[in-house]
Design an enzyme around this catalytic site. Structure first.
Site, PDB file in Angstrom:
ATOM      1  N   PRO A   9       0.891  -1.354  -0.139  1.00 32.61           N
ATOM      2  CA  PRO A   9      -0.096  -0.050  -0.038  1.00 32.61           C
ATOM      3  C   PRO A   9       0.771   1.377  -0.030  1.00 32.61           C
ATOM      4  O   PRO A   9       1.903   1.418   0.566  1.00 32.61           O
ATOM      5  CB  PRO A   9      -0.960  -0.111   1.130  1.00 32.61           C
ATOM      6  CG  PRO A   9      -0.298  -0.869   2.285  1.00 32.61           C
ATOM      7  CD  PRO A   9       0.642  -1.987   1.060  1.00 32.61           C
ATOM      8  N   ASN A  10       0.371   2.303  -0.829  1.00 34.59           N
ATOM      9  CA  ASN A  10       0.884   3.550  -1.028  1.00 34.59           C
ATOM     10  C   ASN A  10       2.180   3.729  -1.546  1.00 34.59           C
ATOM     11  O   ASN A  10       2.613   4.907  -1.834  1.00 34.59           O
ATOM     12  CB  ASN A  10       0.833   4.253   0.400  1.00 34.59           C
ATOM     13  CG  ASN A  10      -0.396   4.365   1.175  1.00 34.59           C
ATOM     14  OD1 ASN A  10      -1.470   4.800   0.591  1.00 34.59           O
ATOM     15  ND2 ASN A  10      -0.307   3.943   2.310  1.00 34.59           N
ATOM     16  N   ARG A  17       4.161  11.140  -1.759  1.00 34.03           N
ATOM     17  CA  ARG A  17       3.956  10.681  -0.212  1.00 34.03           C
ATOM     18  C   ARG A  17       5.377  11.110   0.285  1.00 34.03           C
ATOM     19  O   ARG A  17       6.376  10.439   0.111  1.00 34.03           O
ATOM     20  CB  ARG A  17       3.665   9.420  -0.272  1.00 34.03           C
ATOM     21  CG  ARG A  17       3.413   8.758   1.309  1.00 34.03           C
ATOM     22  CD  ARG A  17       3.374   7.250   1.186  1.00 34.03           C
ATOM     23  NE  ARG A  17       3.232   6.671   2.621  1.00 34.03           N
ATOM     24  CZ  ARG A  17       3.724   5.617   2.989  1.00 34.03           C
ATOM     25  NH1 ARG A  17       4.335   4.881   2.046  1.00 34.03           N
ATOM     26  NH2 ARG A  17       3.580   5.403   4.354  1.00 34.03           N
ATOM     27  N   TYR A  22      10.877   9.118   1.732  1.00 38.03           N
ATOM     28  CA  TYR A  22      10.913   8.175   0.492  1.00 38.03           C
ATOM     29  C   TYR A  22      11.435   8.778  -0.625  1.00 38.03           C
ATOM     30  O   TYR A  22      11.552   7.833  -1.686  1.00 38.03           O
ATOM     31  CB  TYR A  22       9.156   7.695   0.368  1.00 38.03           C
ATOM     32  CG  TYR A  22       8.670   6.979   1.225  1.00 38.03           C
ATOM     33  CD1 TYR A  22       9.075   5.751   1.860  1.00 38.03           C
ATOM     34  CD2 TYR A  22       7.637   7.821   2.114  1.00 38.03           C
ATOM     35  CE1 TYR A  22       8.189   5.085   3.002  1.00 38.03           C
ATOM     36  CE2 TYR A  22       6.978   7.263   3.336  1.00 38.03           C
ATOM     37  CZ  TYR A  22       7.480   6.033   3.438  1.00 38.03           C
ATOM     38  OH  TYR A  22       6.754   5.423   4.761  1.00 38.03           O
ATOM     39  N   ASN A  74       8.204  -5.304  -0.687  1.00 44.09           N
ATOM     40  CA  ASN A  74       8.212  -4.205   0.040  1.00 44.09           C
ATOM     41  C   ASN A  74       6.589  -4.104   0.516  1.00 44.09           C
ATOM     42  O   ASN A  74       5.697  -3.520  -0.321  1.00 44.09           O
ATOM     43  CB  ASN A  74       8.468  -2.887  -0.471  1.00 44.09           C
ATOM     44  CG  ASN A  74       8.212  -1.848   0.433  1.00 44.09           C
ATOM     45  OD1 ASN A  74       7.717  -1.673   1.208  1.00 44.09           O
ATOM     46  ND2 ASN A  74       8.992  -0.606  -0.043  1.00 44.09           N
ATOM     47  N   ALA A  77       2.918  -0.882   5.001  1.00 42.99           N
ATOM     48  CA  ALA A  77       2.370  -0.873   6.309  1.00 42.99           C
ATOM     49  C   ALA A  77       1.935  -2.180   6.704  1.00 42.99           C
ATOM     50  O   ALA A  77       1.991  -2.221   7.867  1.00 42.99           O
ATOM     51  CB  ALA A  77       1.291   0.107   6.404  1.00 42.99           C
ATOM     52  N   HIS A  80       3.869  -4.524   9.217  1.00 46.81           N
ATOM     53  CA  HIS A  80       3.722  -4.288  10.633  1.00 46.81           C
ATOM     54  C   HIS A  80       2.332  -4.794  11.089  1.00 46.81           C
ATOM     55  O   HIS A  80       2.329  -4.906  12.360  1.00 46.81           O
ATOM     56  CB  HIS A  80       3.967  -2.971  11.245  1.00 46.81           C
ATOM     57  CG  HIS A  80       4.995  -2.275  10.613  1.00 46.81           C
ATOM     58  ND1 HIS A  80       6.185  -2.621  10.487  1.00 46.81           N
ATOM     59  CD2 HIS A  80       4.875  -1.215   9.478  1.00 46.81           C
ATOM     60  CE1 HIS A  80       7.119  -1.635   9.725  1.00 46.81           C
ATOM     61  NE2 HIS A  80       6.009  -0.871   9.153  1.00 46.81           N
ATOM     62  N   ASP A  87       2.133 -15.754   6.359  1.00 48.62           N
ATOM     63  CA  ASP A  87       1.550 -17.137   6.019  1.00 48.62           C
ATOM     64  C   ASP A  87       1.743 -17.556   4.742  1.00 48.62           C
ATOM     65  O   ASP A  87       1.967 -18.693   4.238  1.00 48.62           O
ATOM     66  CB  ASP A  87       0.135 -17.201   6.643  1.00 48.62           C
ATOM     67  CG  ASP A  87      -0.010 -17.335   8.263  1.00 48.62           C
ATOM     68  OD1 ASP A  87       1.126 -17.550   8.764  1.00 48.62           O
ATOM     69  OD2 ASP A  87      -0.969 -17.300   8.603  1.00 48.62           O
ATOM     70  N   GLU A  98      12.984  -8.941   1.878  1.00 53.24           N
ATOM     71  CA  GLU A  98      12.189  -7.551   2.383  1.00 53.24           C
ATOM     72  C   GLU A  98      12.760  -6.366   2.284  1.00 53.24           C
ATOM     73  O   GLU A  98      14.080  -6.309   2.516  1.00 53.24           O
ATOM     74  CB  GLU A  98      11.775  -8.095   4.056  1.00 53.24           C
ATOM     75  CG  GLU A  98      11.171  -6.843   4.742  1.00 53.24           C
ATOM     76  CD  GLU A  98      11.069  -7.091   6.053  1.00 53.24           C
ATOM     77  OE1 GLU A  98      10.162  -6.472   6.724  1.00 53.24           O
ATOM     78  OE2 GLU A  98      11.734  -7.885   6.571  1.00 53.24           O
ATOM     79  N   HIS A 100      12.465  -2.049   2.402  1.00 54.36           N
ATOM     80  CA  HIS A 100      11.898  -0.725   2.890  1.00 54.36           C
ATOM     81  C   HIS A 100      12.625   0.287   2.049  1.00 54.36           C
ATOM     82  O   HIS A 100      14.006   0.348   2.516  1.00 54.36           O
ATOM     83  CB  HIS A 100      11.887  -0.665   4.385  1.00 54.36           C
ATOM     84  CG  HIS A 100      11.230  -2.010   4.842  1.00 54.36           C
ATOM     85  ND1 HIS A 100       9.656  -1.909   4.831  1.00 54.36           N
ATOM     86  CD2 HIS A 100      11.568  -3.130   5.736  1.00 54.36           C
ATOM     87  CE1 HIS A 100       9.234  -3.248   5.202  1.00 54.36           C
ATOM     88  NE2 HIS A 100      10.304  -3.624   5.727  1.00 54.36           N
ATOM     89  N   ILE A 101      12.182   1.413   1.389  1.00 55.22           N
ATOM     90  CA  ILE A 101      12.958   2.209   1.230  1.00 55.22           C
ATOM     91  C   ILE A 101      13.538   3.341   2.169  1.00 55.22           C
ATOM     92  O   ILE A 101      14.607   3.756   2.139  1.00 55.22           O
ATOM     93  CB  ILE A 101      11.882   3.335   0.188  1.00 55.22           C
ATOM     94  CG1 ILE A 101      11.623   2.431  -0.978  1.00 55.22           C
ATOM     95  CG2 ILE A 101      12.665   4.583  -0.386  1.00 55.22           C
ATOM     96  CD1 ILE A 101      10.576   2.966  -1.997  1.00 55.22           C
ATOM     97  N   SER A 102      12.518   3.524   3.544  1.00 60.08           N
ATOM     98  CA  SER A 102      12.969   4.233   4.357  1.00 60.08           C
ATOM     99  C   SER A 102      13.886   3.356   5.492  1.00 60.08           C
ATOM    100  O   SER A 102      13.561   2.278   5.290  1.00 60.08           O
ATOM    101  CB  SER A 102      11.821   4.993   4.996  1.00 60.08           C
ATOM    102  OG  SER A 102      11.058   4.088   5.569  1.00 60.08           O
ATOM    103  N   ARG A 107      12.309   4.800  12.894  1.00 63.12           N
ATOM    104  CA  ARG A 107      10.735   5.573  12.621  1.00 63.12           C
ATOM    105  C   ARG A 107      10.139   5.332  13.711  1.00 63.12           C
ATOM    106  O   ARG A 107      10.557   4.739  14.805  1.00 63.12           O
ATOM    107  CB  ARG A 107      10.185   4.903  11.392  1.00 63.12           C
ATOM    108  CG  ARG A 107      11.158   5.030   9.971  1.00 63.12           C
ATOM    109  CD  ARG A 107      10.571   5.842   8.830  1.00 63.12           C
ATOM    110  NE  ARG A 107       8.974   6.467   8.945  1.00 63.12           N
ATOM    111  CZ  ARG A 107       8.545   5.962   7.890  1.00 63.12           C
ATOM    112  NH1 ARG A 107       8.655   5.312   6.942  1.00 63.12           N
ATOM    113  NH2 ARG A 107       7.153   6.556   8.064  1.00 63.12           N
ATOM    114  N   ARG A 111       6.644   0.638  13.988  1.00 62.01           N
ATOM    115  CA  ARG A 111       7.212   0.148  12.831  1.00 62.01           C
ATOM    116  C   ARG A 111       8.339  -0.617  13.169  1.00 62.01           C
ATOM    117  O   ARG A 111       8.856  -1.351  12.338  1.00 62.01           O
ATOM    118  CB  ARG A 111       7.579   1.402  11.658  1.00 62.01           C
ATOM    119  CG  ARG A 111       6.815   2.099  11.347  1.00 62.01           C
ATOM    120  CD  ARG A 111       7.060   3.230  10.240  1.00 62.01           C
ATOM    121  NE  ARG A 111       6.237   4.158   9.968  1.00 62.01           N
ATOM    122  CZ  ARG A 111       5.005   4.000   9.077  1.00 62.01           C
ATOM    123  NH1 ARG A 111       5.072   2.979   8.121  1.00 62.01           N
ATOM    124  NH2 ARG A 111       4.214   5.016   8.937  1.00 62.01           N
TER     125      ARG A 111
END
Length: 153
Positions: A9-10, A17, A22, A74, A77, A80, A87, A98, A100-102, A107, A111
């Protein structure tokens, strides 16, 4: 080699954003960067983005039927909150990285938990778009190593 790159998402809002977290690059620029890297390294890359948890679960499961060699994810949200993604990744047993850009370690407290991490062989965080390239390269080397081991048996 086939790698599926899944974004949650996002991530379609990259460039709009929170550019302080990001960056200013767009989702299309992210895809282009990864696609070019994969083409140069003879890796088939498939891209998927959804804001819906169940759709992400479906794409993880489809990766199994498509005989994907690896997944870069990625989950945004959902990192978390989603046991369903954990699963799904466990059920397909495809090597997964996995991303994550940030830098999520710097954070908010909420998170700091990653449900999917236990199904992943690598986590890359805080390296911007380059984190995806690192994840693709790691999976490629890992998977190639396994294939070479199997050929030598």
């Amino acid at each position: 080699m086939k790698i599926v790159i899944i974004n949650g998402p996002n991530l379609n809002m990259l460039g709009i954003r929170e550019p302080d977290k990001y960056g200013s690059g767009t989702y299309d620029e992210l895809v282009e960067k990864i696609r070019n890297h994969c083409m140069q390294n003879k890796i088939q890359a498939e891209f998927y983005q959804s804001n819906h948890e169940g759709d992400l679960v479906d794409r993880i499961q489809q990766a199994y039927y498509d005989k994907a060699d690896g997944i870069v994810i990625n989950p945004g949200a959902y990192t978390h909150t989603s046991i369903a993604l954990l699963d799904a990744l466990k059920s397909v047993s495809i090597p997964t990285a996995e991303v994550h850009i940030s830098d999520v370690a710097r954070r908010e407290d909420f998170r700091q938990v990653s449900y999917i991490r236990q199904a992943c062989c690598l986590t890359v965080s805080g390296k911007g778009f380059d984190g995806y390239i690192e994840a693709v390269d790691y999976l490629t080397k890992m998977i190639s190593g396994r294939e070479n081991e199997n050929k030598n048996k």
